[in-house]
Design a protein around this motif. Sequence first.
Motif, PDB file in Angstrom:
ATOM      1  N   SER A 256       0.838  -1.198   0.000  1.00 55.26           N
ATOM      2  CA  SER A 256       0.000   0.000   0.000  1.00 55.26           C
ATOM      3  C   SER A 256       0.876   1.251   0.000  1.00 55.26           C
ATOM      4  O   SER A 256       1.909   1.288   0.674  1.00 55.26           O
ATOM      5  N   THR A 257       0.435   2.262  -0.762  1.00 56.69           N
ATOM      6  CA  THR A 257       1.134   3.544  -0.766  1.00 56.69           C
ATOM      7  C   THR A 257       0.306   4.632  -0.086  1.00 56.69           C
ATOM      8  O   THR A 257       0.531   5.827  -0.315  1.00 56.69           O
ATOM      9  N   LEU A 258      -0.642   4.217   0.741  1.00 59.18           N
ATOM     10  CA  LEU A 258      -1.374   5.180   1.558  1.00 59.18           C
ATOM     11  C   LEU A 258      -0.489   5.656   2.708  1.00 59.18           C
ATOM     12  O   LEU A 258       0.492   4.998   3.071  1.00 59.18           O
ATOM     13  N   TRP A 259      -0.837   6.778   3.293  1.00 62.56           N
ATOM     14  CA  TRP A 259      -0.167   7.182   4.528  1.00 62.56           C
ATOM     15  C   TRP A 259      -0.453   6.120   5.589  1.00 62.56           C
ATOM     16  O   TRP A 259      -1.578   5.603   5.670  1.00 62.56           O
ATOM     17  N   PRO A 260       0.530   5.769   6.411  1.00 63.77           N
ATOM     18  CA  PRO A 260       0.376   4.654   7.354  1.00 63.77           C
ATOM     19  C   PRO A 260      -0.872   4.731   8.229  1.00 63.77           C
ATOM     20  O   PRO A 260      -1.598   3.743   8.363  1.00 63.77           O
ATOM     21  N   HIS A 261      -1.141   5.880   8.845  1.00 60.51           N
ATOM     22  CA  HIS A 261      -2.296   5.941   9.739  1.00 60.51           C
ATOM     23  C   HIS A 261      -3.600   5.844   8.960  1.00 60.51           C
ATOM     24  O   HIS A 261      -4.594   5.307   9.466  1.00 60.51           O
ATOM     25  N   HIS A 284      10.759   5.241  11.091  1.00 60.74           N
ATOM     26  CA  HIS A 284      11.757   6.055  11.775  1.00 60.74           C
ATOM     27  C   HIS A 284      11.621   7.528  11.366  1.00 60.74           C
ATOM     28  O   HIS A 284      12.610   8.235  11.154  1.00 60.74           O
ATOM     29  N   ASP A 285      10.366   7.975  11.278  1.00 61.31           N
ATOM     30  CA  ASP A 285      10.086   9.351  10.864  1.00 61.31           C
ATOM     31  C   ASP A 285       8.863   9.827  11.637  1.00 61.31           C
ATOM     32  O   ASP A 285       7.774   9.260  11.478  1.00 61.31           O
ATOM     33  N   PRO A 286       9.007  10.867  12.462  1.00 65.74           N
ATOM     34  CA  PRO A 286       7.889  11.307  13.304  1.00 65.74           C
ATOM     35  C   PRO A 286       6.601  11.633  12.543  1.00 65.74           C
ATOM     36  O   PRO A 286       5.507  11.387  13.054  1.00 65.74           O
ATOM     37  N   LYS A 287       6.728  12.174  11.334  1.00 64.49           N
ATOM     38  CA  LYS A 287       5.506  12.535  10.611  1.00 64.49           C
ATOM     39  C   LYS A 287       4.681  11.308  10.244  1.00 64.49           C
ATOM     40  O   LYS A 287       3.468  11.393  10.031  1.00 64.49           O
ATOM     41  N   PHE A 288       5.340  10.149  10.133  1.00 71.42           N
ATOM     42  CA  PHE A 288       4.627   8.892   9.930  1.00 71.42           C
ATOM     43  C   PHE A 288       4.314   8.218  11.271  1.00 71.42           C
ATOM     44  O   PHE A 288       3.201   7.737  11.504  1.00 71.42           O
ATOM     45  N   ASP A 289       5.313   8.175  12.143  1.00 70.76           N
ATOM     46  CA  ASP A 289       5.220   7.371  13.361  1.00 70.76           C
ATOM     47  C   ASP A 289       4.146   7.849  14.330  1.00 70.76           C
ATOM     48  O   ASP A 289       3.377   7.035  14.864  1.00 70.76           O
ATOM     49  N   ILE A 290       4.085   9.139  14.599  1.00 66.60           N
ATOM     50  CA  ILE A 290       3.205   9.625  15.668  1.00 66.60           C
ATOM     51  C   ILE A 290       1.731   9.429  15.334  1.00 66.60           C
ATOM     52  O   ILE A 290       0.982   8.869  16.150  1.00 66.60           O
TER      53      ILE A 290
END
Length: 400
Positions: A256-261, A284-290
Amino acid sequence: MLNLHSGLDTAMVATGDPFAVATIVGTTGSTPHPIGTSMLIHADGSTTSSLTGGCVEGAVHAAALETLEDGHPRREHYGYSPTDAFAVGLTCGGEIDVHIAPFAPESSMHDVLDQLATFQATDPVALIRRIDIGSTGSVLVPNPGHLGIQDLAELLVPVVGENASSLAATLCFQLVAGGRTGIVGLEGEGASCVETTIELMVESRLSPPRMIVFGANTFAEELLKLSAMLGYQGTLCDPRAAFTLQPRFNTAHEISTLWPHEYLAGEIAAGRIDSRTVLCILTHDPKFDIPLLTLALRQPVAYIGAMGSRSSHEARMTALRAERVPEQDLARLHSPIGLDLQAATAAEVAISIAAEIIANRSEHATTSPLSTRSGSIHTRSRNTPATAGQAMTQEVPAWT
């Protein structure tokens, strides 16, 4: 089903010829295979699969041929004897109980095997067999994760009788619905609906559990290779299509190429996230992880791990607290992800993550070298007939 540990397809044995099924129905201490492992002994003396890797196969083979000759099921116990060098037993020191039952071409079990052969290896299905001495009977349960207790009770009537079907269904339900293997026993004393001891062997499998890996990098590539080996359906999610759609990630069951959340929210809404799901956050990137972790930590999944250094972990925890993620949810996060194996390469890091996922499945896992421990290697215990209202279960991982 029949948990032929060698991976042989049941269709190979549903040929119409008589055979006996030898199944491990109880274990004590260290044993090569768990409850539910079966070996088939054909009338011509040939065998399919193995119970112990050779320790007691000869004795089981002889007992099975006797069973085929007299037509009577039996139960045998095999254990290690330090005082008798020629005793039949397990050299690993454990003990097993083996149920051996004959199946002639006209038996109901052959019909069940014919039905079972129509299922794919990953199709959800359950098999319930009656294994108390002198009794036979079995039933196939399709889609066990979507079955109600009353539906199960109706299916069990031919196996246990109408009077005992409701109690049997109640005791079998968690095993069936959870994709687990175990023994369920009912005794007449204390249960007015049961006139004699009834013992059921439950083998259930659900669709494979999911491992969702977030972050298209070399660590994800190696971890996705391991996901299939561990019985998971692997998914890779990363919105950066230039990275995610590379051929090296073709081992993933889904990409999938959607944003993770956003991807996770959609899977939750569709009912495709459950208590067996594993989430590995390697972005390992806050904009994805949080945003992802804020949502993920509120889900009743099996495992959530996030990659990063100690300082990254502390910054991540601060950001999650700012998002008002409860402390009890934060405590579920495995971060930094993986066990301390002093891994250096991407493949070694993937192994350390897989090891932590495996260890997380059992409260008995210490992650210590076996050479530093004493006592039994395994925590399995031999099952004996249960009283009414009791189920004895030896869980086999739902992904098998």
